[in-house]
Every structure is written in C-alpha cells, then in structure tokens.
Design a protein around this motif. Sequence first.
Motif, PDB file in Angstrom:
ATOM      1  N   PHE A 103      12.316   7.854  16.809  1.00  0.00           N
ATOM      2  CA  PHE A 103      12.332   6.620  17.667  1.00  0.00           C
ATOM      3  C   PHE A 103      12.240   7.087  18.971  1.00  0.00           C
ATOM      4  N   PHE A 153      13.060   5.803  22.288  1.00  0.00           N
ATOM      5  CA  PHE A 153      13.822   5.142  23.283  1.00  0.00           C
ATOM      6  C   PHE A 153      13.785   4.760  24.781  1.00  0.00           C
ATOM      7  N   ARG A 164      16.727  -1.750  16.363  1.00  0.00           N
ATOM      8  CA  ARG A 164      17.919  -1.494  15.458  1.00  0.00           C
ATOM      9  C   ARG A 164      17.826  -1.770  14.066  1.00  0.00           C
ATOM     10  N   TRP A 195      15.791   0.739  12.499  1.00  0.00           N
ATOM     11  CA  TRP A 195      16.430   1.951  12.194  1.00  0.00           C
ATOM     12  C   TRP A 195      17.075   1.577  10.796  1.00  0.00           C
ATOM     13  N   GLU A 241      15.210  10.559  14.009  1.00  0.00           N
ATOM     14  CA  GLU A 241      15.533  11.320  15.074  1.00  0.00           C
ATOM     15  C   GLU A 241      15.469  10.339  16.052  1.00  0.00           C
ATOM     16  N   ARG A 242      16.240  10.580  17.372  1.00  0.00           N
ATOM     17  CA  ARG A 242      16.311   9.676  18.286  1.00  0.00           C
ATOM     18  C   ARG A 242      15.858  10.644  19.615  1.00  0.00           C
ATOM     19  N   GLU A 279      15.390  10.144  23.704  1.00  0.00           N
ATOM     20  CA  GLU A 279      15.538   9.329  24.990  1.00  0.00           C
ATOM     21  C   GLU A 279      14.469   9.461  25.952  1.00  0.00           C
TER      22      GLU A 279
END
Length: 149
Positions: A12, A14, A129, A132, A143-144, A146
């Motif tokens: 993701f 974000f 969300r 997710w 994995e996130r 930013e």
Amino acid sequence: MTAGAVMPAVAFHFNVPERRGYVCRLLRKAWRSGARVVVTGEAAMLAEVDRLLWTFEPLEFVPHWRGAEADALPGRLRETPVLLLERHSPALGHDVLVNLGHEVPSGWQQYRRVIEIVSRDEFDRDRARARWRSYGAAGASIERHEVAS
C-alpha cells in the motif's frame, strides 16, 4: 490459488498527493526494470492514466495498451509491458497488479505482487482500510509505504 503457489506481496502506497501522476512514475520505473504490469480501476481513471502516459514526460514513452479487458488485446500487442484494463486478467503473464479501484480485484492472488495507490482523500483511505483487511484475512503479507509530500 493452486497448491504450492505463493501468496503475492501486497504493498500500500499511502498519502499519495496526486494518484494519476504517481502511477505514471511508478509504471515508468516498473517498465524500466523489466516488470510487466496490469493496472485496473474505473474506466475514467484508466482513461486519464492512458492520456498522461503519453504526456507526463516530454521525452519519454511508457509502452502501454488500454482496453476493457485482455481478450480485446490484439495478438501483436501481447508483449506490451503495461496494460490498463477495467477487467484484468493475469493470463497474459503480467506479474504485477496495480489497483486504482475501490474494491479488492478478483483474482489478485494470481499475481506475484499487488500495489495499492491510496490518496489523502478520506473516502479513498477508508476504502483502502477495507482492502487491507481483506488482503490480511486472505493471508497476504502487507507492506506499508508512506509517500513523502
């Protein structure tokens, strides 16, 4: 998934300030690395990405094809590295799926990697969300990332 198949990694991205431009840069990077990518989402979003892939960088071109589904892809274009499809299909051997839609794409497990692009918009974040949770419930490693402003 078939027995012995590996669950794809899901990433993701974000806080993307502008999704269309971001996905164009992501696709350019993927193409340069030799990846074969399918981008899925709503027709209007894919049309805009298609337009931007022709214009976002004056001296570059990311080879791509846009259509409703892979079945409409002419045989001579089967090796096109980036496909923009409203109804995706991993049957063409593309290993990465980029989702610009609001739902988890069916058949996502058949790719090696799934990338979700999430803007700062609250509706988009809320739908992300939910995706997710769906990926997590299916057993995917997530994995996130930013995105810096």
